[in-house]
Design an enzyme around this catalytic site. Sequence first.
Site, PDB file in Angstrom:
ATOM      1  CG  HIS A 178     -70.680  24.635 -65.028  1.00  0.00           C
ATOM      2  ND1 HIS A 178     -70.225  23.427 -64.585  1.00  0.00           N
ATOM      3  CD2 HIS A 178     -71.113  25.291 -63.925  1.00  0.00           C
ATOM      4  CE1 HIS A 178     -70.369  23.352 -63.272  1.00  0.00           C
ATOM      5  NE2 HIS A 178     -70.920  24.482 -62.848  1.00  0.00           N
TER       6      HIS A 178
ATOM      7  CB  ILE B  98     -79.130  27.219 -54.478  1.00  0.00           C
ATOM      8  CG1 ILE B  98     -77.710  27.725 -54.231  1.00  0.00           C
ATOM      9  CG2 ILE B  98     -79.513  27.378 -55.949  1.00  0.00           C
ATOM     10  CD1 ILE B  98     -76.624  26.930 -54.913  1.00  0.00           C
TER      11      ILE B  98
ATOM     12  CB  ALA C  74     -77.804  20.752 -59.064  1.00  0.00           C
ATOM     13  NE  ARG C  75     -71.418  19.797 -58.417  1.00  0.00           N
ATOM     14  CZ  ARG C  75     -71.407  21.116 -58.242  1.00  0.00           C
ATOM     15  NH1 ARG C  75     -72.111  21.888 -59.040  1.00  0.00           N
ATOM     16  NH2 ARG C  75     -70.705  21.657 -57.281  1.00  0.00           N
TER      17      ARG C  75
ATOM     18  CG  ASP D  73     -74.971  26.632 -66.189  1.00  0.00           C
ATOM     19  OD1 ASP D  73     -74.407  26.972 -67.249  1.00  0.00           O
ATOM     20  OD2 ASP D  73     -74.610  27.049 -65.071  1.00  0.00           O
TER      21      ASP D  73
ATOM     22  N   GLY E 265     -73.395  29.474 -64.258  1.00  0.00           N
ATOM     23  CA  GLY E 265     -74.303  29.926 -63.217  1.00  0.00           C
ATOM     24  C   GLY E 265     -73.660  30.883 -62.220  1.00  0.00           C
ATOM     25  CB  SER E 266     -70.607  30.904 -60.362  1.00  0.00           C
ATOM     26  OG  SER E 266     -69.599  30.415 -61.235  1.00  0.00           O
TER      27      SER E 266
ATOM     28  CD  GLU F 218     -69.761  21.089 -66.793  1.00  0.00           C
ATOM     29  OE1 GLU F 218     -69.110  22.039 -66.328  1.00  0.00           O
ATOM     30  OE2 GLU F 218     -70.877  20.757 -66.369  1.00  0.00           O
TER      31      GLU F 218
END
Length: 198
Positions: free
Chosen positions: A164, A37, A116-117, A141, A166-167, A146
């Site tokens: 969240h 990534i 990422a996290r 994101d 991103g995907s 969360e």
Amino acid sequence: TEGAKCVKEKNWKWSANFLTGKQLTGGRLGILGMGRIGRAVAEKAKAFGMVIHYHNRSQLDKNLEKGATYHNSLESLLSVSDFFSINCPATKETKHIINKKTLKYFPDGAVLSNSARGDMIDDEAMVESLKNGKIFSLGLDVYNGEPDIHPEYLKLPNVFVLPHLGSATVKTRTAMGNLAISNLQEFFKTGKCKNAVN
């Protein structure tokens, strides 16, 4: 978001300094985590004329670096990061890796993004840096705890938040589902799977 809001409210008038931001061309992008990534981020950033710097557990082969500059310490990377992208895996070593101490290494007015996290960033330290101008802006994101988000992130005008996603493409989500299925099939066939969660 400010520009979209101005248009929707019909409350804008162009001027030379209207909603000016940071120039990407010639900017130094620091990438924390230069895996698949991180390398994809670097490739896209180069299209904007950015200069790529990175920190990783180990230096990449030259053919994977593609002209990026390796830093053997986080502090060295942060000191040249006008823009900064977090792309490393979550580990106990990376928890709150961006904190009160490490934020001091950034150039004044740096722009950060984290997809990422959430636990990579110490929220209290980040909010303080956003308020005092050390950090120009932040894009998130992912979040600590969360889906609960630090309430200050929702109030600050220099923070851009997403849920969240991103995907969030049909192709990617389908691939994620297929990967889960293939892991289950492999596990029931062999007792092991490629993407085990420990």
